[in-house]
Design a protein around this motif. Sequence first.
Motif, PDB file in Angstrom:
ATOM      1  N   SER A 208       6.099  76.253  24.458  1.00 57.65           N
ATOM      2  CA  SER A 208       5.878  77.506  23.722  1.00 57.65           C
ATOM      3  C   SER A 208       4.748  78.324  24.332  1.00 57.65           C
ATOM      4  O   SER A 208       4.859  79.540  24.466  1.00 57.65           O
TER       5      SER A 208
ATOM      6  N   CYS B   2      15.732  80.982  24.044  1.00 61.81           N
ATOM      7  CA  CYS B   2      15.010  81.901  24.911  1.00 61.81           C
ATOM      8  C   CYS B   2      15.932  82.353  26.034  1.00 61.81           C
ATOM      9  O   CYS B   2      16.979  81.761  26.272  1.00 61.81           O
TER      10      CYS B   2
ATOM     11  N   ARG C 218      14.943  77.844  17.896  1.00 62.40           N
ATOM     12  CA  ARG C 218      14.694  79.072  18.667  1.00 62.40           C
ATOM     13  C   ARG C 218      15.322  78.900  20.038  1.00 62.40           C
ATOM     14  O   ARG C 218      15.383  77.806  20.578  1.00 62.40           O
TER      15      ARG C 218
ATOM     16  N   LEU D   3       6.059  79.820  27.479  1.00 57.73           N
ATOM     17  CA  LEU D   3       6.987  80.909  27.151  1.00 57.73           C
ATOM     18  C   LEU D   3       6.242  82.150  26.688  1.00 57.73           C
ATOM     19  O   LEU D   3       6.616  83.276  27.049  1.00 57.73           O
TER      20      LEU D   3
ATOM     21  N   LEU E 216      14.622  75.620  22.220  1.00 51.96           N
ATOM     22  CA  LEU E 216      13.329  75.347  22.840  1.00 51.96           C
ATOM     23  C   LEU E 216      13.103  73.845  22.956  1.00 51.96           C
ATOM     24  O   LEU E 216      12.598  73.359  23.977  1.00 51.96           O
TER      25      LEU E 216
ATOM     26  N   GLU F 109       6.550  85.690  28.353  1.00 46.48           N
ATOM     27  CA  GLU F 109       6.876  86.891  27.566  1.00 46.48           C
ATOM     28  C   GLU F 109       5.882  87.999  27.843  1.00 46.48           C
ATOM     29  O   GLU F 109       6.271  89.156  28.035  1.00 46.48           O
TER      30      GLU F 109
ATOM     31  N   LYS G 250      11.809  85.067  23.618  1.00 50.02           N
ATOM     32  CA  LYS G 250      12.283  84.095  22.639  1.00 50.02           C
ATOM     33  C   LYS G 250      13.176  84.828  21.655  1.00 50.02           C
ATOM     34  O   LYS G 250      12.887  85.958  21.264  1.00 50.02           O
TER      35      LYS G 250
END
Length: 142
Positions: free
Chosen positions: A67, A92, A90, A70, A52, A74, A81
């Motif tokens: 984030s 993705c 992390r 993302l 990330l 999601e 993620k």
Amino acid sequence: MANELSTCLVLSTVRAARALTRRYDARLREYGVTLAQFSVMGSIREKADRTLSEHAERIAMDRTTLSRNLDLLERKGLARKDAGGAGNARRCALTPEGDAALDRLMPVWREAQAEIRGRLHEADPDADPDAFLRMLALLTRL
């Protein structure tokens, strides 16, 4: 002071970036994504094994903004993620729906690109968008 501010590279760049972002967001709105989300999706497709933090650096977005975008992707079922990498790194990935959405978005993005280049040429036939991109790249390396 007002005249000095009108020649400020930072303020002028921010103003232009906001105007361009509004234009691209308007194009992408009907597809349910923003330019920021499109950028995240593009970075993921370009190189999915980035962390990330690496994606954030690639698209010049702070990690918390990445984030947040993302999380939105999601919820829309377009990205996920994954845990992985060293420490708490992390990663993705795009979902199959996200891949298909990006395929649909690319022509829209290309149309917006062509429109902006055309508008620059209308405003100044000698304008060179590629020279502008080179100058922006120089600024990012300062």
